[in-house]
Design a protein around this motif. Structure first.
Motif, PDB file in Angstrom:
ATOM      1  N   GLU A   9      34.884  26.061  33.337  1.00  0.00           N
ATOM      2  CA  GLU A   9      34.593  27.497  33.225  1.00  0.00           C
ATOM      3  C   GLU A   9      34.349  28.124  34.595  1.00  0.00           C
ATOM      4  O   GLU A   9      34.801  29.244  34.856  1.00  0.00           O
ATOM      5  N   ASN A  12      37.668  28.514  36.150  1.00  0.00           N
ATOM      6  CA  ASN A  12      38.386  29.670  35.575  1.00  0.00           C
ATOM      7  C   ASN A  12      37.894  30.980  36.188  1.00  0.00           C
ATOM      8  O   ASN A  12      38.691  31.885  36.446  1.00  0.00           O
ATOM      9  N   LEU A  13      36.577  31.086  36.412  1.00  0.00           N
ATOM     10  CA  LEU A  13      36.023  32.275  37.077  1.00  0.00           C
ATOM     11  C   LEU A  13      36.650  32.426  38.468  1.00  0.00           C
ATOM     12  O   LEU A  13      37.087  33.517  38.846  1.00  0.00           O
ATOM     13  N   ASN A  16      40.226  33.636  38.320  1.00  0.00           N
ATOM     14  CA  ASN A  16      40.324  35.079  38.058  1.00  0.00           C
ATOM     15  C   ASN A  16      40.115  35.887  39.338  1.00  0.00           C
ATOM     16  O   ASN A  16      40.850  36.845  39.599  1.00  0.00           O
ATOM     17  N   GLY A  19      43.192  35.269  41.554  1.00  0.00           N
ATOM     18  CA  GLY A  19      44.372  35.890  40.942  1.00  0.00           C
ATOM     19  C   GLY A  19      44.411  37.393  41.178  1.00  0.00           C
ATOM     20  O   GLY A  19      45.452  37.953  41.533  1.00  0.00           O
ATOM     21  N   LYS A  20      43.263  38.048  41.022  1.00  0.00           N
ATOM     22  CA  LYS A  20      43.186  39.498  41.260  1.00  0.00           C
ATOM     23  C   LYS A  20      43.487  39.827  42.717  1.00  0.00           C
ATOM     24  O   LYS A  20      44.166  40.806  43.019  1.00  0.00           O
ATOM     25  N   GLU A  23      47.239  39.389  43.395  1.00  0.00           N
ATOM     26  CA  GLU A  23      47.946  40.530  42.796  1.00  0.00           C
ATOM     27  C   GLU A  23      47.838  41.755  43.700  1.00  0.00           C
ATOM     28  O   GLU A  23      48.828  42.429  43.977  1.00  0.00           O
ATOM     29  N   SER A  34      45.573  26.343  35.647  1.00  0.00           N
ATOM     30  CA  SER A  34      44.117  26.429  35.733  1.00  0.00           C
ATOM     31  C   SER A  34      43.412  25.126  35.371  1.00  0.00           C
ATOM     32  O   SER A  34      42.197  25.098  35.258  1.00  0.00           O
TER      33      SER A  34
END
Length: 119
Positions: A9, A12-13, A16, A19-20, A23, A34
């Motif tokens: 978890e 995963n944080l 994110n 990933g942002k 992008e 992941s």
């Protein structure tokens, strides 16, 4: 009873957050992985060039900017076989109320991320 975030978890944080950022910087995702210990997490295209991005969730008090140089050199050599550039993205995650405590679900946490670093 408060429940701590699992290692997956927290990873995963971190994914994110990175990933942002990717992008925002105009990277196009080719593959995203992941799963823990499965590198690279992001294979991206930007300016027609391939980029491998290794993501790590780093718990306080460890420094998210510090990485395993030997391991990253191995990843970089692998990336060069694909004519890809290699990046490290360390994301520090800490309990907002008490840095010495684990990150608890439902509680506030702090993210320490200073972007991706080319290897």
């Amino acid at each position: 009873m408060p429940e701590e975030f699992t290692e997956q978890e927290l990873h995963n944080l971190a994914m994110n957050v990175v990933g942002k950022e990717l992008e925002k910087e105009g990277f196009e995702f080719m593959t995203v992985n992941s799963k823990l210990k499965k590198d690279p997490q992001f294979v991206c295209l930007k300016n027609k060039k391939l980029h491998f991005v290794i993501v790590r969730a780093i718990s306080y008090p460890n420094n998210p900017a510090t990485y395993d140089v030997t391991y990253m050199e191995i990843v970089k050599q692998h990336a060069l076989n694909f004519k890809a550039r290699t990046y490290y993205a360390g994301v520090g995650i800490a309990n907002a109320n008490d840095y010495s405590k684990a990150v608890i679900k439902g509680d506030k946490y702090i993210i320490n991320f200073n972007g991706i670093t080319e290897i």
